[in-house]
Design a protein around this motif. Structure first.
Motif, mmCIF file in Angstrom:
data_model
loop_
_atom_site.group_PDB
_atom_site.id
_atom_site.type_symbol
_atom_site.label_atom_id
_atom_site.label_comp_id
_atom_site.label_asym_id
_atom_site.label_seq_id
_atom_site.Cartn_x
_atom_site.Cartn_y
_atom_site.Cartn_z
ATOM 1 N N PHE A 196 0.829 -1.188 0.000
ATOM 2 C CA PHE A 196 0.000 0.000 0.000
ATOM 3 C C PHE A 196 0.871 1.246 0.000
ATOM 4 C CE2 PHE A 196 -3.213 -2.947 1.739
ATOM 5 C CZ PHE A 196 -4.253 -2.640 0.863
ATOM 6 N N ILE A 197 0.433 2.265 -0.729
ATOM 7 C CA ILE A 197 1.170 3.524 -0.797
ATOM 8 C C ILE A 197 0.583 4.450 0.256
ATOM 9 C CG2 ILE A 197 1.789 5.482 -2.262
ATOM 10 C CD1 ILE A 197 1.528 3.600 -4.672
ATOM 11 N N THR A 198 1.240 4.492 1.412
ATOM 12 C CA THR A 198 0.760 5.283 2.547
ATOM 13 C C THR A 198 1.686 6.455 2.838
ATOM 14 O OG1 THR A 198 1.910 3.757 4.047
ATOM 15 C CG2 THR A 198 -0.403 3.315 3.604
ATOM 16 N N LEU A 199 2.378 6.926 1.830
ATOM 17 C CA LEU A 199 3.321 8.023 1.985
ATOM 18 C C LEU A 199 2.592 9.350 2.171
ATOM 19 C CD1 LEU A 199 5.594 7.011 -1.024
ATOM 20 C CD2 LEU A 199 6.054 6.540 1.393
ATOM 21 N N GLY A 200 3.312 10.330 2.703
ATOM 22 C CA GLY A 200 2.764 11.671 2.805
ATOM 23 C C GLY A 200 2.576 12.288 1.430
ATOM 24 N N ARG A 201 1.850 13.420 1.382
ATOM 25 C CA ARG A 201 1.521 14.034 0.090
ATOM 26 C C ARG A 201 2.774 14.352 -0.727
ATOM 27 N NH1 ARG A 201 -2.730 16.256 -2.282
ATOM 28 N NH2 ARG A 201 -4.012 15.943 -0.431
ATOM 29 N N ASP A 202 3.794 14.915 -0.082
ATOM 30 C CA ASP A 202 5.012 15.285 -0.819
ATOM 31 C C ASP A 202 5.666 14.059 -1.443
ATOM 32 O OD1 ASP A 202 7.303 17.102 -1.526
ATOM 33 O OD2 ASP A 202 8.350 15.737 -0.163
ATOM 34 N N MET A 203 5.791 12.980 -0.657
ATOM 35 C CA MET A 203 6.413 11.763 -1.169
ATOM 36 C C MET A 203 5.556 11.129 -2.262
ATOM 37 S SD MET A 203 9.385 11.012 0.092
ATOM 38 C CE MET A 203 9.515 9.244 -0.103
ATOM 39 N N LYS A 204 4.254 11.182 -2.103
ATOM 40 C CA LYS A 204 3.373 10.634 -3.139
ATOM 41 C C LYS A 204 3.555 11.385 -4.452
ATOM 42 C CE LYS A 204 -0.515 8.565 -0.642
ATOM 43 N NZ LYS A 204 -1.971 8.660 -0.362
ATOM 44 N N ASP A 205 3.607 12.709 -4.360
ATOM 45 C CA ASP A 205 3.778 13.519 -5.570
ATOM 46 C C ASP A 205 5.087 13.176 -6.268
ATOM 47 O OD1 ASP A 205 1.369 14.747 -5.109
ATOM 48 O OD2 ASP A 205 2.225 16.553 -4.201
ATOM 49 N N ARG A 206 6.141 12.970 -5.472
ATOM 50 C CA ARG A 206 7.437 12.635 -6.053
ATOM 51 C C ARG A 206 7.423 11.235 -6.659
ATOM 52 N NH1 ARG A 206 10.947 13.435 -1.019
ATOM 53 N NH2 ARG A 206 12.659 12.748 -2.359
ATOM 54 N N LEU A 207 6.670 10.321 -6.024
ATOM 55 C CA LEU A 207 6.554 8.966 -6.572
ATOM 56 C C LEU A 207 5.798 8.999 -7.899
ATOM 57 C CD1 LEU A 207 6.828 5.892 -6.414
ATOM 58 C CD2 LEU A 207 4.729 5.846 -5.044
ATOM 59 N N TRP A 208 4.696 9.735 -7.967
ATOM 60 C CA TRP A 208 3.935 9.808 -9.215
ATOM 61 C C TRP A 208 4.777 10.394 -10.338
ATOM 62 C CZ3 TRP A 208 1.318 6.463 -7.348
ATOM 63 C CH2 TRP A 208 0.382 6.577 -6.332
ATOM 64 N N LYS A 209 5.622 11.393 -9.989
ATOM 65 C CA LYS A 209 6.494 11.997 -11.011
ATOM 66 C C LYS A 209 7.486 10.964 -11.534
ATOM 67 C CE LYS A 209 9.381 16.018 -12.023
ATOM 68 N NZ LYS A 209 10.293 15.251 -12.878
ATOM 69 N N ARG A 210 8.058 10.167 -10.644
ATOM 70 C CA ARG A 210 9.007 9.133 -11.076
ATOM 71 C C ARG A 210 8.305 8.091 -11.949
ATOM 72 N NH1 ARG A 210 13.885 7.636 -6.921
ATOM 73 N NH2 ARG A 210 14.257 9.710 -6.058
ATOM 74 N N VAL A 211 7.082 7.752 -11.586
ATOM 75 C CA VAL A 211 6.322 6.788 -12.382
ATOM 76 C C VAL A 211 6.110 7.329 -13.791
ATOM 77 C CG1 VAL A 211 4.053 5.699 -12.653
ATOM 78 C CG2 VAL A 211 5.194 5.679 -10.422
ATOM 79 N N GLN A 212 5.753 8.598 -13.897
ATOM 80 C CA GLN A 212 5.532 9.206 -15.210
ATOM 81 C C GLN A 212 6.835 9.296 -16.003
ATOM 82 O OE1 GLN A 212 3.768 12.912 -14.063
ATOM 83 N NE2 GLN A 212 1.788 11.981 -13.507
ATOM 84 N N ASP A 213 7.919 9.680 -15.322
ATOM 85 C CA ASP A 213 9.207 9.833 -16.008
ATOM 86 C C ASP A 213 9.791 8.497 -16.454
ATOM 87 O OD1 ASP A 213 9.007 12.535 -15.587
ATOM 88 O OD2 ASP A 213 10.409 12.590 -13.887
ATOM 89 N N HIS A 214 9.414 7.399 -15.769
ATOM 90 C CA HIS A 214 9.975 6.081 -16.079
ATOM 91 C C HIS A 214 8.922 5.145 -16.691
ATOM 92 C CE1 HIS A 214 13.032 7.594 -13.316
ATOM 93 N NE2 HIS A 214 13.844 6.649 -13.758
ATOM 94 N N ALA A 215 7.882 5.702 -17.268
ATOM 95 C CA ALA A 215 6.821 4.877 -17.851
ATOM 96 C C ALA A 215 7.385 3.879 -18.854
ATOM 97 C CB ALA A 215 5.785 5.770 -18.523
ATOM 98 N N GLY A 216 6.892 2.635 -18.801
ATOM 99 C CA GLY A 216 7.404 1.599 -19.696
ATOM 100 C C GLY A 216 6.359 0.546 -19.964
ATOM 101 N N PRO A 217 6.715 -0.494 -20.711
ATOM 102 C CA PRO A 217 5.770 -1.571 -21.036
ATOM 103 C C PRO A 217 5.516 -2.465 -19.829
ATOM 104 C CG PRO A 217 7.945 -2.117 -21.850
ATOM 105 C CD PRO A 217 8.051 -0.717 -21.321
ATOM 106 N N ARG A 218 4.478 -3.244 -19.886
ATOM 107 C CA ARG A 218 4.167 -4.197 -18.818
ATOM 108 C C ARG A 218 5.289 -5.224 -18.697
ATOM 109 N NH1 ARG A 218 1.835 -9.185 -19.246
ATOM 110 N NH2 ARG A 218 1.188 -8.730 -21.400
ATOM 111 N N PRO A 219 5.836 -5.421 -17.489
ATOM 112 C CA PRO A 219 6.885 -6.426 -17.296
ATOM 113 C C PRO A 219 6.362 -7.825 -17.619
ATOM 114 C CG PRO A 219 6.768 -4.933 -15.416
ATOM 115 C CD PRO A 219 5.564 -4.665 -16.254
#
Length: 291
Positions: free
Chosen positions: A226-249
Motif C-alpha cells: 500500500f502507498i501510505t506516503l505523505g503528500r510530498d512523497m506521493k507527488d514525487r513517486l507519481w512523477k518518477r512513475v511518469q518519467d519512467h513509464a514503460g511496457p508491462r513487465p
C-alpha cells in the motif's frame, strides 16, 4: 495389529497484531522454516511430509535418521524444519538450498505430538501433549524440542523481534489438536524492512493506491504494498512513475488501471518478517536512494 499412521493436516495458527494476554497461553519462538510432520510406523517406515501433505522424505534424510533414534513404536510429530546459520538462528535461504542439495542439513523444531505408540493424543490439551513430546526427545539430536518461553507475552515478542526472529506462536495450554485454521493458536510476526524494485502502480478513484514490487536484480514478483506516503512523497513517486513509464513487465499479467515503469526505481518497504514468497502487510517507506 495397529492401524498404519498417515499424514494429518496440521493445526494452523491465526495471524494477529499482538500476542494474547493471560496465563492460559504457551508461547514459543516462531521458527523460520518449513512446517513439517514426521510419521513413524516402525524403523522401516518413516516419512516426512510438508504442510500440504507432500512427501519430502528423501529431502529430509537427516530427520529420518533422527526419528530412528527415538524410543517409539509409532508416532506423529509436528514441527518446523530449519537450517541454522553460524549464529545459531534459522536461515531460510540456506534451508531452500539444502532442500535441493543437502538432505542432512535440517533440524526439526518439534512442538507437538499427535500419536504415540498406538494412542491418539489429539484430544489431550496442548500442554499435556508437549510434556509427552518432551519426554521422548533425545539430546544432541536433529529433532529438538521447541521450548516454551517464560515470562510476559509482550516481553517475549519484543525479545524475539530484537533478535531478528520471525515472531512468536501462542497456544492455549488446554487446546485440543484440530486440523485447519484455529484461534486457539495465534502467531504474532515481526516486521522488517527491505528494498524492492518498482514494477508499477495501481490507482483507482476512491480506493487506496498500491505498488507492484519485484526482487532487485532478478525481477521476480514479490507482491504489492500500500502507498501510505505523505503528500510530498506521493507527488514525487507519481512523477518518477511518469518519467519512467514503460511496457508491462513479462512477470506481470495484464491489470486494468495499472501504470508500468521501466526498471530502476528502488523503494524501501516495511513488511512481515518471514514472508519469503510474497510479502504481506506491506507499506512503502520511501525511495531506496534516499536513505
Amino acid at each position: 495389529m495397529a492401524e498404519r499412521l498417515a499424514f494429518i493436516p496440521p493445526m494452523e495458527p491465526k495471524l494477529v497484531v499482538k500476542p494474547p494476554e493471560g496465563e492460559n497461553w504457551i508461547h514459543e519462538v516462531k521458527l523460520d522454516g518449513y512446517r513439517s510432520q514426521i510419521v513413524i510406523n516402525g524403523p522401516d517406515d518413516i516419512r516426512v511430509f510438508t504442510k500440504t501433505g507432500a512427501d519430502w522424505t528423501k529431502k529430509y534424510a537427516g530427520l529420518v535418521d533422527a526419528a530412528l533414534e527415538l524410543d517409539v513404536k509409532n508416532a506423529i510429530l509436528d514441527g518446523e524444519a530449519i537450517v541454522i546459520n553460524e549464529t545459531g538462528l534459522p536461515d531460510f535461504n540456506a534451508l531452500q538450498k539444502a532442500v535441493h542439495d543437502n538432505p542432512y542439513a535440517m533440524y526439526l523444531g518439534a512442538f507437538d505430538i499427535l500419536h504415540l505408540d498406538g494412542r491418539d493424543l489429539r484430544d489431550l490439551g496442548c500442554q499435556t501433549r508437549r510434556e509427552i513430546l518432551h519426554s521422548i526427545i533425545k539430546p544432541n539430536s536433529r529433532i529438538q524440542f521447541s521450548e516454551t518461553m517464560p515470562g510476559d507475552a509482550k516481553a517475549i515478542f519484543y525479545l524475539a523481534d530484537q533478535a531478528g526472529l520471525e515472531g512468536i506462536v501462542s497456544k492455549r495450554a488446554d487446546s485440543k489438536y484440530r486440523s485447519g485454521p484455529t484461534t486457539n493458536w495465534l502467531k504474532t510476526k515481526s516486521f522488517t524492512e527491505d528494498e524492492f524494485e518498482l514494477l508499477g502502480v495501481k490507482r483507482e478513484r476512491g480506493k487506496a493506491a498500491f505498488a507492484y514490487l519485484a526482487e532487485p536484480g532478478s525481477g521476480k514478483y514479490r507482491g504489492s504494498a500500500f502507498i501510505t506516503l505523505g503528500r510530498d512523497m506521493k507527488d514525487r513517486l507519481w512523477k518518477r512513475v511518469q518519467d519512467h513509464a514503460g511496457p508491462r513487465p513479462e512477470v506481470m499479467k495484464e491489470k486494468p488501471e495499472a501504470e508500468w515503469v521501466k526498471p530502476g526505481i528502488k523503494l524501501r518497504v516495511k513488511h512481515l518478517r518471514g514472508d519469503h514468497a510474497h510479502i504481506r502487510h506491506a507499506s512503502l517507506l520511501g525511495f531506496g536512494d534516499e536513505e
